[in-house]
Design a protein around this motif. Sequence first.
Motif, PDB file in Angstrom:
ATOM      1  N   GLU A   1     -13.907   0.165   0.910  1.00 12.97           N
ATOM      2  CA  GLU A   1     -13.930   0.476  -0.520  1.00 12.97           C
ATOM      3  C   GLU A   1     -14.857  -0.513  -1.213  1.00 12.97           C
ATOM      4  O   GLU A   1     -14.993  -1.647  -0.767  1.00 12.97           O
TER       5      GLU A   1
ATOM      6  N   HIS B   1      -3.675  -9.587  -1.427  1.00 14.81           N
ATOM      7  CA  HIS B   1      -4.179  -8.224  -1.191  1.00 14.81           C
ATOM      8  C   HIS B   1      -5.677  -8.315  -0.909  1.00 14.81           C
ATOM      9  O   HIS B   1      -6.489  -8.375  -1.827  1.00 14.81           O
TER      10      HIS B   1
ATOM     11  N   ASP C   1      -1.402  -2.494  -4.279  1.00 15.97           N
ATOM     12  CA  ASP C   1      -1.596  -1.049  -4.245  1.00 15.97           C
ATOM     13  C   ASP C   1      -0.250  -0.319  -4.234  1.00 15.97           C
ATOM     14  O   ASP C   1      -0.008   0.584  -3.434  1.00 15.97           O
TER      15      ASP C   1
ATOM     16  N   ASN D   1      -6.406  -3.685  -5.378  1.00 15.07           N
ATOM     17  CA  ASN D   1      -7.687  -3.204  -5.910  1.00 15.07           C
ATOM     18  C   ASN D   1      -7.586  -1.801  -6.504  1.00 15.07           C
ATOM     19  O   ASN D   1      -8.334  -1.444  -7.387  1.00 15.07           O
ATOM     20  N   HIS D   2      -6.616  -1.002  -6.038  1.00 17.76           N
ATOM     21  CA  HIS D   2      -6.501   0.360  -6.562  1.00 17.76           C
ATOM     22  C   HIS D   2      -5.964   0.428  -7.981  1.00 17.76           C
ATOM     23  O   HIS D   2      -6.281   1.346  -8.723  1.00 17.76           O
TER      24      HIS D   2
ATOM     25  N   ASP E   1       0.805  -1.229   0.000  1.00 20.23           N
ATOM     26  CA  ASP E   1       0.000   0.000   0.000  1.00 20.23           C
ATOM     27  C   ASP E   1       0.840   1.284   0.000  1.00 20.23           C
ATOM     28  O   ASP E   1       0.684   2.136   0.870  1.00 20.23           O
TER      29      ASP E   1
ATOM     30  N   HIS F   1      -3.443  -4.410   1.838  1.00 22.31           N
ATOM     31  CA  HIS F   1      -4.770  -3.809   1.724  1.00 22.31           C
ATOM     32  C   HIS F   1      -5.146  -3.028   2.984  1.00 22.31           C
ATOM     33  O   HIS F   1      -5.496  -1.868   2.893  1.00 22.31           O
TER      34      HIS F   1
END
Length: 382
Positions: free
Chosen positions: A180, A163, A57, A92-93, A9, A201
Amino acid sequence: MKKIFHLADTHIGYSAYRRIDEATGLNQREVDTYETFKQFVDYALKENPDAILHAGDLFDSVRPTNRAISFVLGQLIRLSDAGIPFVVISGNHETPRLKETGSVFSLFEHIPKVYVVYENKYELIEIDDTRVHAIPHCDDIEEEKKKMRLNNDNNGFNVALLHASVLDTEYPAPIFMMGEFNEQIVNIDDLTNFDYLALGHFHSYTKVREDAYYAGSTERFSFNEVNDDKGFLEVRFGEDGGKEVIFHELRTREMVDLEPIVCSSLDEHEIKSAIKNRIQECNPQNKVVRLKVQDIPMHVYHSLDFDDMKRLTRSAVHFEIKYEFHRDNESFSAEHPAFHSLHTEFLRFIRKYTIGAHIDKAKLKELGVKYMQEWEMDSEEE
Ligand SMILES: [Mn+2]
């Protein structure tokens, strides 16, 4: 002995607030994400770990700017030149919703010793005697998990790289959520016999289990993270099968959430001087600060000297003052709480809420009421 660095992250390319870094002319918070990552890379070059695992991320978005890409490219080449393997999964980002969009990670595929895992599926990366079982953000993490095959017939190590939020099966509910909409949830109860689970995450550095850790993010990205230490993990595997996990702190932007000012028992003059004192006491220079002013009467708010406050907070990277207004009917609502019994609230929810067309509302109501009754009977028996 073997030494692995685990981080996650980094959200490179994130930008926020209006402050511009004088040296570069760029958004200060964007520069902050670059600087912490560089700090980490400098440390890695000095300490020479056997591998670096990034749990997702890496970037803040699916389409990072050319500047963010170019920065990461430069740092990964430094690691590659030093012969340090770097494995990263897509979080996920940075995972595109449509496959056609393509992943920024494909650019890094060509760098020696850099392993990018972003193709919606499990991949096994072998670095000397370490098997890294990597699952990027994907359609079905539980299905991909089944593909993990541990190699226990030699003296090698098995490490999982994920993640996601971890599912707490005892509770049972997902924990370590970021709130999110597209976050993944994974059950790690069946991931046993790994030497280590490197998780990403959740932004706060956390020991989830003896063998499973979130490294946390490398910067504070919201006021929820205000009390976190930020950094990365060093995992040392001993010859005897033992393991040691050490947290290394990184220098980051200071973030402060000041003690709220509760105005209910203060007069106008006291409110004004309390705000002023709080601002000055915290020495806002170069910090990200939040101050909540609760229960402030409207007429006091309208007579505040906003120019003066701007002057006092100018040296901060960001100073946000959140006003919560006093309402005359508050004493009334306190006597008549808005929440009723679980049963009443549930029926009201069913009546008002739009649920998917494929769900039978009457059936849902019936089931809900039945479960509540069963639960009430159970608790009466106890
Ligand atoms: Mn994430």
